[in-house]
Structures are given as structure tokens and as C-alpha cells.
Design a protein around this motif. Sequence first.
Motif, PDB file in Angstrom:
ATOM      1  N   MET A   1       0.810  -1.234   0.087  1.00  0.00           N
ATOM      2  CA  MET A   1      -0.088   0.128   0.003  1.00  0.00           C
ATOM      3  C   MET A   1       0.804   1.429  -0.044  1.00  0.00           C
ATOM      4  O   MET A   1       0.621   2.283  -0.754  1.00  0.00           O
ATOM      5  CB  MET A   1      -1.001   0.106   1.271  1.00  0.00           C
ATOM      6  CG  MET A   1      -1.968  -0.969   1.093  1.00  0.00           C
ATOM      7  SD  MET A   1      -3.292  -0.954  -0.228  1.00  0.00           S
ATOM      8  CE  MET A   1      -4.446   0.180   0.637  1.00  0.00           C
TER       9      MET A   1
ATOM     10  N   ASP B   1       0.850   4.249  -2.693  1.00  0.00           N
ATOM     11  CA  ASP B   1       0.843   5.639  -2.627  1.00  0.00           C
ATOM     12  C   ASP B   1       2.007   6.366  -3.040  1.00  0.00           C
ATOM     13  O   ASP B   1       1.746   7.702  -3.581  1.00  0.00           O
ATOM     14  CB  ASP B   1       1.001   5.833  -0.867  1.00  0.00           C
ATOM     15  CG  ASP B   1      -0.492   5.628  -0.163  1.00  0.00           C
ATOM     16  OD1 ASP B   1      -1.248   5.708  -0.757  1.00  0.00           O
ATOM     17  OD2 ASP B   1      -0.329   5.241   1.004  1.00  0.00           O
TER      18      ASP B   1
ATOM     19  N   LEU C   1      -5.541   1.257  -4.807  1.00  0.00           N
ATOM     20  CA  LEU C   1      -5.681   1.621  -3.443  1.00  0.00           C
ATOM     21  C   LEU C   1      -7.120   1.249  -2.892  1.00  0.00           C
ATOM     22  O   LEU C   1      -7.410   0.833  -1.798  1.00  0.00           O
ATOM     23  CB  LEU C   1      -5.323   3.058  -3.273  1.00  0.00           C
ATOM     24  CG  LEU C   1      -3.814   3.118  -3.458  1.00  0.00           C
ATOM     25  CD1 LEU C   1      -3.337   4.543  -3.570  1.00  0.00           C
ATOM     26  CD2 LEU C   1      -2.986   2.769  -1.955  1.00  0.00           C
ATOM     27  N   GLY C   2      -8.059   1.811  -3.644  1.00  0.00           N
ATOM     28  CA  GLY C   2      -9.594   1.841  -3.264  1.00  0.00           C
ATOM     29  C   GLY C   2      -9.958   0.211  -3.078  1.00  0.00           C
ATOM     30  O   GLY C   2     -10.672  -0.171  -2.083  1.00  0.00           O
TER      31      GLY C   2
ATOM     32  N   ARG D   1      -8.112  -2.458  -2.402  1.00  0.00           N
ATOM     33  CA  ARG D   1      -7.429  -2.989  -1.110  1.00  0.00           C
ATOM     34  C   ARG D   1      -8.045  -2.600   0.126  1.00  0.00           C
ATOM     35  O   ARG D   1      -8.215  -3.127   0.959  1.00  0.00           O
ATOM     36  CB  ARG D   1      -5.979  -2.633  -1.174  1.00  0.00           C
ATOM     37  CG  ARG D   1      -5.173  -3.486  -2.171  1.00  0.00           C
ATOM     38  CD  ARG D   1      -5.090  -5.075  -2.017  1.00  0.00           C
ATOM     39  NE  ARG D   1      -4.542  -5.486  -2.904  1.00  0.00           N
ATOM     40  CZ  ARG D   1      -4.150  -6.936  -2.937  1.00  0.00           C
ATOM     41  NH1 ARG D   1      -4.965  -7.552  -2.489  1.00  0.00           N
ATOM     42  NH2 ARG D   1      -3.438  -7.603  -4.042  1.00  0.00           N
ATOM     43  N   LYS D   2      -8.550  -1.282   0.033  1.00  0.00           N
ATOM     44  CA  LYS D   2      -9.101  -0.581   1.511  1.00  0.00           C
ATOM     45  C   LYS D   2     -10.823  -1.284   1.431  1.00  0.00           C
ATOM     46  O   LYS D   2     -10.921  -1.567   2.577  1.00  0.00           O
ATOM     47  CB  LYS D   2      -9.481   0.894   1.417  1.00  0.00           C
ATOM     48  CG  LYS D   2      -7.970   1.503   1.515  1.00  0.00           C
ATOM     49  CD  LYS D   2      -7.759   2.790   1.356  1.00  0.00           C
ATOM     50  CE  LYS D   2      -6.458   3.387   1.414  1.00  0.00           C
ATOM     51  NZ  LYS D   2      -6.549   4.901   1.099  1.00  0.00           N
ATOM     52  N   GLN D   3     -11.296  -1.660   0.272  1.00  0.00           N
ATOM     53  CA  GLN D   3     -12.495  -2.251   0.315  1.00  0.00           C
ATOM     54  C   GLN D   3     -12.387  -3.459   1.030  1.00  0.00           C
ATOM     55  O   GLN D   3     -13.125  -4.017   1.709  1.00  0.00           O
ATOM     56  CB  GLN D   3     -13.196  -2.320  -0.976  1.00  0.00           C
ATOM     57  CG  GLN D   3     -13.684  -0.861  -1.542  1.00  0.00           C
ATOM     58  CD  GLN D   3     -14.093  -0.832  -2.917  1.00  0.00           C
ATOM     59  OE1 GLN D   3     -13.976  -1.972  -3.721  1.00  0.00           O
ATOM     60  NE2 GLN D   3     -14.950   0.133  -3.318  1.00  0.00           N
TER      61      GLN D   3
ATOM     62  N   GLU E   1     -10.055  -4.663   3.128  1.00  0.00           N
ATOM     63  CA  GLU E   1      -9.727  -4.701   4.367  1.00  0.00           C
ATOM     64  C   GLU E   1     -11.053  -4.283   5.278  1.00  0.00           C
ATOM     65  O   GLU E   1     -11.294  -5.249   6.281  1.00  0.00           O
ATOM     66  CB  GLU E   1      -9.027  -3.440   4.652  1.00  0.00           C
ATOM     67  CG  GLU E   1      -8.575  -3.227   5.990  1.00  0.00           C
ATOM     68  CD  GLU E   1      -7.488  -1.848   6.144  1.00  0.00           C
ATOM     69  OE1 GLU E   1      -8.182  -0.927   6.819  1.00  0.00           O
ATOM     70  OE2 GLU E   1      -6.440  -2.030   5.663  1.00  0.00           O
ATOM     71  N   GLY E   2     -12.025  -3.499   4.648  1.00  0.00           N
ATOM     72  CA  GLY E   2     -13.247  -3.343   5.325  1.00  0.00           C
ATOM     73  C   GLY E   2     -13.935  -4.454   5.381  1.00  0.00           C
ATOM     74  O   GLY E   2     -14.976  -4.695   6.269  1.00  0.00           O
TER      75      GLY E   2
ATOM     76  N   HIS F   1      -3.526  -9.075   4.288  1.00  0.00           N
ATOM     77  CA  HIS F   1      -4.275  -8.158   4.963  1.00  0.00           C
ATOM     78  C   HIS F   1      -4.401  -8.261   6.422  1.00  0.00           C
ATOM     79  O   HIS F   1      -4.530  -7.670   7.487  1.00  0.00           O
ATOM     80  CB  HIS F   1      -5.720  -8.272   4.652  1.00  0.00           C
ATOM     81  CG  HIS F   1      -5.946  -7.207   3.071  1.00  0.00           C
ATOM     82  ND1 HIS F   1      -5.760  -5.883   3.106  1.00  0.00           N
ATOM     83  CD2 HIS F   1      -6.261  -7.830   1.842  1.00  0.00           C
ATOM     84  CE1 HIS F   1      -5.977  -5.484   2.021  1.00  0.00           C
ATOM     85  NE2 HIS F   1      -6.309  -6.621   1.188  1.00  0.00           N
TER      86      HIS F   1
END
Length: 286
Positions: free
Chosen positions: A185, A189, A218-219, A221-223, A225-226, A265
Motif C-alpha cells: 500500500m 501511495d 488503493l480503493g 485494497r481498502k474495500q 480490508e473493510g 491483509h
Amino acid sequence: MMGEFPTGIAIELEPLVTRVLAPNASPYTYTGTQTHLVGVGDLAIIDPGPDDPAHIDALMAAVAGRPVTAIVVTHHHRDHSPATRPLQRLTGAPIVGAASVTVSDGGPRADAAFDADYAPDRVMAEGDRMSGAGWTLEAVATPGHTSNHLAFALPETKALFSGDHVMGWSTTIVSPPDGDMAAYMASLDKLMTRDDRVYYPGHGEAVENPRRLVRGMLGHRKQREGQILRLLRSADADVPAMVSRMYVGLDRRLVPAAERSVLAHLYDLRDRALVSEEGETWRIRS
């Protein structure tokens, strides 16, 4: 593979960049590994790929007798670096780029296991450069997919050879112990701060709007994670149970790779004190 994705044929992507596709298509390599030749006079060969005689012959045909300044490696998975050895014997060029890594890789994909015989003559780090007639390659450290992963910028045309960090067809696998989600990640960035015009990845087509793709990765991977956190808030679970709920309809051949990415994750979330583990069971940290 013939037709839309012909192997063994040198295709000019721009005046300084030529691509040759290796015949190692798979569920993890898409149409195969893409080797890039940089230069017009003397050349750099980036990610020479598997030690496949037909591919080596195709690369030497593309070289066409020109001097090879360097054989460049983004990371030493078996679909990227084994051809360094026969190419070095044929050209005399040094092997440069990613460091060698000794690690027990418990990952699922045979074609991405570490190339134990990879031996660079020069290890490159962030900002290190090499050059030839009319071209420069600058190392951009992008760990995550592997701890030693490098991308290479071509400042003359604002291109970036992104290896497996950013691919043109899918997000990359991040497989512990060498793959690291936090590093991955952070590397994404980092790429968002750059103004590269195009990415030439190790697999998949050229990426013409790289910042948009990286933002989407990035979005994504964040999804994920959520999604993991929501599942664990509802009940403790092991990795296979999480994958079966998160990746409905996934090709069974890709399930081991999905399990490794979920584990990556979880390790990141554990290091951030958001989850904990007991044996193979994961739970929200109270």
C-alpha cells in the motif's frame, strides 16, 4: 499463445521500447511474462522471463546483434528472472536490479516461487541509475508483492516498467512471508506522487492512465480490508471461511492466491492492533 497475444514477436511500443511476450500463459501470468527491450543502439533487457528456449531465441532475434548493456530484474520470481542466466551467457551483460532474497515462500503459485539461482551482479536501490545511448533507467523501490521489488523509470519518455507491482490485467498477489500488504500500500501511495505517462507491466497491456489505475487499486485494497473487518465483527473466522464469503464464484485455481492476500491483509491489521489470532482463527481485537 497466438492470435491477439502472439508470443515470440518483437512489438515496438514506442521508439525506445520493444516488447516480447513469453509463452508462459497461466491463471497467474495472464497471457505470459512480457520482456521489454529498452534502447535503439545498445539495449537493456527488463525481466527476461522464464528459461524457455523459444523465448530466449525470440529475445536474441529482437536484440539483432546489438550490444546489451544490462539484464534488468524487477524481482526474482520464476516467471521473471531465470532467463537472466542464458542471456548472460549469450550477451555477456551484467544482471542488475532486485536483490536476492532467501525466504521460505509458502505461496500458492508454482510459477511465482522464488528463483533460487538468481544472482545479480549489481543490486540497485531507490534512485540508482544506469544508462545507454539515449536512455536512462532509474530504480524506484516498490516493495509489497515481494520485499525486493523494483520498478524502473525511463525519464526520457516518462514511462515506468512496473513489473508485478502494477499489472495491466489484475491486482497482484501479496503473499506472506515475503509479500507485505503495508509495504504494498505504501508503494502504491508512492506511485500516486509520480507523474509517469504510461506503465509497461510484466503482465497485461500498457497502462495509459496510471494514476487512475493506482487510485482504483488503493480503493480496492481498502474495500477488502473493510470487508474482512465486517466479517470478523460478525463472527471469528479462519482464512478459508473468509475467502469463501468474500470471493463468491472465484475460479478454484485462484483460491490459494486469494487466501494468501487475505492473510496479508490480516497480518497488516494485526500489526495495527485491529485484529488478533489464535491458531488459525482470527477475531476483532477488543
